[in-house]
Write an enzyme that holds these catalytic residues in place. Structure first.
Site, PDB file in Angstrom:
ATOM      1  CB  SER A 155      -0.882   0.024   1.249  1.00  0.00           C
ATOM      2  OG  SER A 155      -1.389   1.335   1.428  1.00  0.00           O
TER       3      SER A 155
ATOM      4  CG  HIS B 151      -3.823  -1.723  -1.729  1.00  0.00           C
ATOM      5  ND1 HIS B 151      -4.938  -2.446  -2.064  1.00  0.00           N
ATOM      6  CD2 HIS B 151      -4.188  -0.960  -0.669  1.00  0.00           C
ATOM      7  CE1 HIS B 151      -5.942  -2.149  -1.245  1.00  0.00           C
ATOM      8  NE2 HIS B 151      -5.510  -1.242  -0.389  1.00  0.00           N
TER       9      HIS B 151
ATOM     10  CG  ASP C 197      -5.039   2.202   0.897  1.00  0.00           C
ATOM     11  OD1 ASP C 197      -5.998   1.426   0.725  1.00  0.00           O
ATOM     12  OD2 ASP C 197      -3.943   1.829   1.355  1.00  0.00           O
TER      13      ASP C 197
ATOM     14  CG  MET D 206      -8.200   6.856   2.765  1.00  0.00           C
ATOM     15  SD  MET D 206      -7.334   6.805   4.338  1.00  0.00           S
ATOM     16  CE  MET D 206      -6.518   5.211   4.196  1.00  0.00           C
TER      17      MET D 206
ATOM     18  CG  HIS E 250      -9.183  -0.014  -0.429  1.00  0.00           C
ATOM     19  ND1 HIS E 250      -8.563  -0.247   0.778  1.00  0.00           N
ATOM     20  CD2 HIS E 250     -10.517  -0.096  -0.181  1.00  0.00           C
ATOM     21  CE1 HIS E 250      -9.484  -0.453   1.713  1.00  0.00           C
ATOM     22  NE2 HIS E 250     -10.678  -0.356   1.161  1.00  0.00           N
TER      23      HIS E 250
ATOM     24  CG  MET F 263     -11.182   2.957   2.302  1.00  0.00           C
ATOM     25  SD  MET F 263      -9.596   2.882   3.141  1.00  0.00           S
ATOM     26  CE  MET F 263      -8.511   3.036   1.716  1.00  0.00           C
TER      27      MET F 263
ATOM     28  CG  MET G 114     -11.531  -3.126   5.264  1.00  0.00           C
ATOM     29  SD  MET G 114     -10.091  -2.632   4.290  1.00  0.00           S
ATOM     30  CE  MET G 114      -9.076  -1.772   5.508  1.00  0.00           C
TER      31      MET G 114
ATOM     32  N   GLY H  26      -8.716   3.692   7.269  1.00  0.00           N
ATOM     33  CA  GLY H  26      -8.438   5.108   7.489  1.00  0.00           C
ATOM     34  C   GLY H  26      -6.959   5.407   7.700  1.00  0.00           C
TER      35      GLY H  26
ATOM     36  N   GLY I 169      -0.522   1.282   9.636  1.00  0.00           N
ATOM     37  CA  GLY I 169       0.188   1.043  10.890  1.00  0.00           C
ATOM     38  C   GLY I 169      -0.662   0.637  12.075  1.00  0.00           C
TER      39      GLY I 169
ATOM     40  CG  ASP J 186      -6.199  -2.978   3.052  1.00  0.00           C
ATOM     41  OD1 ASP J 186      -5.117  -2.719   3.601  1.00  0.00           O
ATOM     42  OD2 ASP J 186      -6.805  -2.168   2.314  1.00  0.00           O
TER      43      ASP J 186
HETATM   44  C1  DX5 Z   1      -6.182   1.183   5.656  1.00  0.00           C
HETATM   45  C2  DX5 Z   1      -5.696   0.960   4.252  1.00  0.00           C
HETATM   46  C3  DX5 Z   1      -4.592  -0.036   4.171  1.00  0.00           C
HETATM   47  C4  DX5 Z   1      -3.363   0.386   4.918  1.00  0.00           C
HETATM   48  C5  DX5 Z   1      -2.561  -0.815   5.288  1.00  0.00           C
HETATM   49  O1  DX5 Z   1      -7.301   1.985   5.638  1.00  0.00           O
HETATM   50  O2  DX5 Z   1      -6.752   0.503   3.429  1.00  0.00           O
HETATM   51  O3  DX5 Z   1      -4.286  -0.377   2.848  1.00  0.00           O
HETATM   52  O4  DX5 Z   1      -2.581   1.281   4.224  1.00  0.00           O
HETATM   53  O5  DX5 Z   1      -1.495  -0.372   6.030  1.00  0.00           O
HETATM   54  P1  DX5 Z   1      -0.717  -1.294   7.067  1.00  0.00           P
HETATM   55  O6  DX5 Z   1      -0.195  -2.455   6.292  1.00  0.00           O
HETATM   56  O7  DX5 Z   1       0.323  -0.400   7.601  1.00  0.00           O
HETATM   57  O8  DX5 Z   1      -1.736  -1.746   8.100  1.00  0.00           O
HETATM   58 ZN    ZN Z   2      -6.396  -0.434   1.357  1.00  0.00          ZN
END
Ligand code: DX5
Ligand code: ZN
Length: 229
Positions: free
Chosen positions: A12, A37, A39, A41, A70, A72, A141, A146, A149, A177
């Protein structure tokens, strides 16, 4: 895109250097990742804002393989065409993003991309029972969406097993994810997942100038997942 159930590592770019996405994408691909990937948001569906279709279009030429977007965001339908035009191979929308996920998935395929559906941790596997013939990917998920880490939510492993049984022989990927690393990847791979998204666990310790750690991290997650199957 051909279908298979081999383990695929999808870093990601939420964990990448936001000022250097092009070089970061090239670096993770050179270091052996399978998909990239992305993300998206909106500060409404999730409490964080990243970027939109223009950034995806700018990143696209720097990715040789699959761009896995992805979303969101809510509403989602009015933005699907823009993300497909930006070059997304897979567009994933959340089942919780609106009242008409069936229509959303139809629109994604009609626009020419593979259709994914994502489930928040509190959303049951049964929410996709009637969507199985119109999805190419189900994203489980394993954190609340959001932020990168966060800590892996173990209750989702049962959901992955249920989905794997529901899917049967259908060509549908199960993507995980959130909180994926060398200790959690085996758990979800054993439960039936094939696509592992990882942000912090891939980008940790590396950079565009020093991409070696990306490769080490990708290989370690892949080996841990494959050994658990
Ligand atoms: C969370 C994202 C993930 C996130 C994963 O909302 O959709 O893709 O970046 O990050 P890590 O691997 O750090 O949990
Ligand atoms: Zn994601």
């Amino acid at each position: 895109m051909t279908f298979d159930r081999s383990i695929k590592i999808a870093p990601s770019i939420l964990a990448a250097d936001f000022a250097n996405f092009g070089a970061e994408c090239a670096a993770i691909e050179a270091q052996g990742c399978d998909w990239v990937h992305v993300d998206v948001m909106d500060g409404h569906f999730v409490p964080n804002i990243t970027f939109g279709p223009a950034t995806c279009a700018a990143i696209r030429p720097h990715i040789k393989g699959i761009m896995d977007v992805h979303l969101m965001i809510a509403p989602v339908d009015s933005y699907i065409d823009a993300f497909v035009e930006a070059g997304a191979d897979i567009v994933t929308a959340h089942v919780e993003a609106g009242p008409h996920i069936h229509r959303t998935l139809q629109a994604i395929r009609a626009a020419g991309a593979k259709a994914g559906v994502a489930l928040n941790p509190a959303t049951p596997a049964s929410s996709v029972t009637h969507l199985l013939d119109m999805v190419d990917l189900i994203c489980v998920m394993t954190v609340n969406p959001g932020f990168g880490g966060q800590k892996f939510i173990h209750s989702q492993i049962e959901k992955v097993k249920t989905l794997r049984e529901m899917i049967g022989d259908r060509p549908i990927h199960i993507e995980i994810d959130g909180g994926v690393d060398v200790t959690t990847a085996p758990l979800v791979a054993a439960a039936g997942a094939d696509v592992l998204v990882a942000g912090s666990a891939v980008f940790r310790g590396g950079s565009v100038e020093n991409p070696g750690p990306y490769g080490t991290n990708i290989a370690a997650i892949r080996a841990a997942a494959e050994a658990a199957r």
